[in-house]
Design an enzyme around this catalytic site. Structure first.
Site, PDB file in Angstrom:
ATOM      1  N   GLU A   1      12.503 -19.665 -16.226  1.00 43.83           N
ATOM      2  CA  GLU A   1      13.615 -18.962 -15.861  1.00 43.83           C
ATOM      3  C   GLU A   1      14.705 -18.838 -16.231  1.00 43.83           C
ATOM      4  O   GLU A   1      15.429 -19.538 -15.230  1.00 43.83           O
ATOM      5  CB  GLU A   1      13.017 -18.015 -14.281  1.00 43.83           C
ATOM      6  CG  GLU A   1      13.531 -16.691 -13.512  1.00 43.83           C
ATOM      7  CD  GLU A   1      13.212 -16.717 -12.600  1.00 43.83           C
ATOM      8  OE1 GLU A   1      12.895 -15.230 -11.948  1.00 43.83           O
ATOM      9  OE2 GLU A   1      13.593 -17.570 -12.351  1.00 43.83           O
TER      10      GLU A   1
ATOM     11  N   LYS B   1      19.347 -13.955   6.560  1.00 43.27           N
ATOM     12  CA  LYS B   1      20.360 -14.383   5.876  1.00 43.27           C
ATOM     13  C   LYS B   1      21.060 -14.375   4.439  1.00 43.27           C
ATOM     14  O   LYS B   1      19.450 -14.301   3.888  1.00 43.27           O
ATOM     15  CB  LYS B   1      20.153 -15.667   5.809  1.00 43.27           C
ATOM     16  CG  LYS B   1      21.758 -16.957   5.040  1.00 43.27           C
ATOM     17  CD  LYS B   1      20.853 -18.391   3.932  1.00 43.27           C
ATOM     18  CE  LYS B   1      21.770 -19.119   3.259  1.00 43.27           C
ATOM     19  NZ  LYS B   1      22.324 -17.565   2.076  1.00 43.27           N
TER      20      LYS B   1
ATOM     21  N   GLU C   1       8.550 -15.359  -2.315  1.00 43.94           N
ATOM     22  CA  GLU C   1       8.702 -14.413  -3.861  1.00 43.94           C
ATOM     23  C   GLU C   1       9.528 -15.277  -4.522  1.00 43.94           C
ATOM     24  O   GLU C   1      10.814 -15.791  -4.426  1.00 43.94           O
ATOM     25  CB  GLU C   1       8.966 -12.993  -3.267  1.00 43.94           C
ATOM     26  CG  GLU C   1       8.262 -12.411  -4.686  1.00 43.94           C
ATOM     27  CD  GLU C   1       9.380 -12.423  -5.261  1.00 43.94           C
ATOM     28  OE1 GLU C   1       9.209 -12.538  -6.058  1.00 43.94           O
ATOM     29  OE2 GLU C   1      10.425 -11.253  -5.176  1.00 43.94           O
TER      30      GLU C   1
ATOM     31  N   CYS D   1      12.846 -11.271 -11.018  1.00 40.81           N
ATOM     32  CA  CYS D   1      12.432 -12.579 -11.067  1.00 40.81           C
ATOM     33  C   CYS D   1      10.612 -11.316 -11.196  1.00 40.81           C
ATOM     34  O   CYS D   1      10.298 -12.428 -12.387  1.00 40.81           O
ATOM     35  CB  CYS D   1      11.936 -12.635  -9.833  1.00 40.81           C
ATOM     36  SG  CYS D   1      11.401 -11.394  -8.505  1.00 40.81           S
TER      37      CYS D   1
ATOM     38  N   GLY E   1      12.619 -22.780  -3.113  1.00 41.98           N
ATOM     39  CA  GLY E   1      11.179 -22.794  -2.336  1.00 41.98           C
ATOM     40  C   GLY E   1      10.216 -23.575  -1.491  1.00 41.98           C
ATOM     41  O   GLY E   1       9.452 -23.701  -1.055  1.00 41.98           O
TER      42      GLY E   1
ATOM     43  N   GLY F   1      13.587 -16.214  -3.840  1.00 45.96           N
ATOM     44  CA  GLY F   1      14.841 -17.210  -4.304  1.00 45.96           C
ATOM     45  C   GLY F   1      14.271 -18.045  -5.707  1.00 45.96           C
ATOM     46  O   GLY F   1      12.703 -17.756  -5.796  1.00 45.96           O
ATOM     47  N   SER F   2      14.356 -19.008  -5.605  1.00 50.13           N
ATOM     48  CA  SER F   2      13.553 -19.812  -6.969  1.00 50.13           C
ATOM     49  C   SER F   2      12.677 -20.472  -6.178  1.00 50.13           C
ATOM     50  O   SER F   2      12.314 -20.688  -5.489  1.00 50.13           O
ATOM     51  CB  SER F   2      14.952 -21.257  -7.505  1.00 50.13           C
ATOM     52  OG  SER F   2      15.470 -21.706  -6.031  1.00 50.13           O
ATOM     53  N   THR F   3      11.699 -21.028  -7.459  1.00 53.77           N
ATOM     54  CA  THR F   3      11.403 -21.685  -6.564  1.00 53.77           C
ATOM     55  C   THR F   3      11.282 -23.010  -6.618  1.00 53.77           C
ATOM     56  O   THR F   3      10.637 -23.572  -5.621  1.00 53.77           O
ATOM     57  CB  THR F   3      10.017 -22.082  -8.627  1.00 53.77           C
ATOM     58  OG1 THR F   3       9.817 -20.771  -8.639  1.00 53.77           O
ATOM     59  CG2 THR F   3       8.970 -23.131  -8.067  1.00 53.77           C
TER      60      THR F   3
END
Length: 495
Positions: free
Chosen positions: A398, A188, A264, A299, A246, A241-243
């Protein structure tokens, strides 16, 4: 770089926005589509299939059938290797088209799409192809009456959700080791940059990958991504992607079939420059170049720059002198070094952080304004903030844009403490000519990678990933195979 008229190529480009499921290009079952808009100038590139739970179900059935009947998973390693090597070669052969799609889709300079992204994607596929027939099992040291074999088996159906900032590289980081191990994959891509992932699916089929082994389902995270995370017949999910997202994916995996989740996630990397830095010019070039590469949309960008107080002024003079080389330009000009922010939403987010830094009392030394507005695209000048402290928003969160925060220190141990105070732990940098200090501090820095006297070192042979809220697991290197395989012990009595 080859002298190519990129604007002419772009005007002649034909883009297929349909999903790839079971070896066929198709629209979403609902017929829903979304507009894919270029950040370069706001033009509509294509309409793309907006896949949802129905399409994920179809892709999962196709992937499971392909895995269970052994058309790929049971194929002799040498044959899988040949297919993946051909896949890598096709990426190289179609490099101009792939680079153009990458630049049009997410705004990075064409010179880097071609020399970095295409090259890295092809190399990744080739490297993992070479591992297929070179990965061995084990014989355990048991007693003489037993034989215990430890073998690696493919885990089954792997879902890979990849971000918009390095669409092609991140896709191959996931699919190459997963395919090399014998899995079926559902990829995806981000809805902000789906085009190269779809084209990779075509090239995989052309290389000889059997239908159903690699499926590509574009769509929104809250629809397609959620359906993948919750699906009961997906065995593993690899996410970059973003925390925040995640964390949601891990929760959904736990609420469904407890599928493995490898993530990650975000970063707020610290770059520490000591007074005994062996080369201030190199350190300044790395601090600026690594931060503003890919428009700061990385990142691992070294967004917190810690400079020892005694060298701060000369160091900043060197850094500021380099800023003109990173002014945004036309991404389709092969001389441009900084392109467009991926979309209007991200541009607004970056500008919001710049305003936050100013209101919190940081000193804006250069840049920070929106530019090239007449182009219709999304551009912002790279900026450097001085007088930043670790409590400010721009030093904690971030940003994913070209915003560099400068903090000074007199005690390097305090700089390490501040570096480690972040929720993230992806990468860090350290500049010193003292070997003992380098070893001691690199051990103290809580990061997945610590760069010493450089920041851009990278190779497919070394693992990439972080600690704390920067995620778990590792992409690249042989360690990535751990994510996509199961260890099986077969114990035999032989007497």
């Amino acid at each position: 770089m080859t002298d190519i008229s990129w604007h002419e190529r772009a005007a002649a480009l034909t883009i297929d926005g349909r999903a790839l499921i079971a070896g066929e290009r198709r629209w979403a079952a609902s017929e829903a589509r979304f507009d894919d808009v270029s950040p370069i100038d706001g033009r509509l590139l294509a309409q793309v299939a907006r896949c949802d739970v129905m399409d994920v179900e179809t892709a999962a059935l196709a992937a499971r059938a392909a895995f269970d009947d052994g058309r790929w998973s049971a194929l002799a390693p040498a044959r899988r290797k040949r297919v993946l090597l051909r896949f890598a070669e096709l990426v190289r052969e179609n490099g101009v088209e792939l680079a153009l799609l990458e630049t049009l889709d997410m705004g990075k300079p064409i010179q880097y799409s071609q020399s970095v992204d295409v090259a890295a994607a092809a190399n990744c596929l080739q490297w993992y192809a070479e591992t297929v027939d070179k990965t061995y099992g084990e014989v355990a040291p048991t007693d003489a009456a037993s034989l215990a074999l430890v073998t690696r088996e493919p885990i089954g159906v792997v879902a890979a959700i990849v971000p918009w900032n390095y669409p092609m590289i991140m896709a191959t980081w996931k699919i190459a080791p997963a395919l090399a191990a014998g899995n079926s994959v559902i990829l995806k891509p981000s809805e902000k940059s789906p085009l190269t992932a779809l084209r990779l699916g075509d090239l995989a089929l052309q290389a000889g990958l059997p239908p159903g082994v690699l499926n590509v389902v574009p769509g929104y995270g809250h629809e397609t991504g959620v359906a993948l995370a919750r699906h009961m017949d997906i065995d593993c999910l690899a996410f970059t992607g973003s925390t925040g997202v995640g964390k949601q994916i891990m929760q959904m995996a736990g609420q469904s079939n407890l599928k493995r989740v490898w993530s990650e996630l975000g970063g707020k990397s610290a770059n520490i420059v000591c007074a005994d830095c062996p080369d201030l010019d190199a350190a300044a070039a790395a601090a600026v170049g690594a931060m503003f590469f890919n428009q700061g949309e990385s990142c691992n960008a070294p967004s917190r720059l810690f400079i020892e107080a005694s060298i701060k002024e000369p160091f900043l003079e060197k850094a500021l002198a380099l800023m003109p080389a990173f002014q945004p330009g036309d991404p389709l000009d092969q001389h441009t070094t900084m392109g467009a922010i991926v979309d209007a939403t991200q541009l607004d987010s970056v500008l919001g952080y710049i305003a936050s830094g100013q209101s919190d009392g940081a000193s804006l030394l250069a840049g920070g304004r929106r530019t090239r507005v007449a182009s219709g695209g999304y551009y912002v000048e790279p900026c450097i903030f001085d007088q930043v402290d670790s409590g400010m928003k721009i030093a904690r969160e971030e940003i994913f844009g070209p915003v560099l925060s400068v903090l000074s220190f007199t005690d390097v141990n305090d700089a390490v403490r501040q570096a480690n105070s972040s929720d993230y732990g992806l990468q860090a940098g350290l500049w010193t000519s003292d070997l003992s200090k380098a070893v001691r501090l690199s051990r103290a820095l809580r990061a997945g990678t610590v760069h010493v006297n450089q920041y851009d070192g990278d190779d497919i042979t070394v693992p990439f990933g972080g600690r704390k809220q920067s995620g778990n697991g590792r992409d690249k290197s042989l360690h990535a195979l751990d994510k996509y395989t199961e260890l099986k012990t077969t114990w035999m009595r032989i007497a």
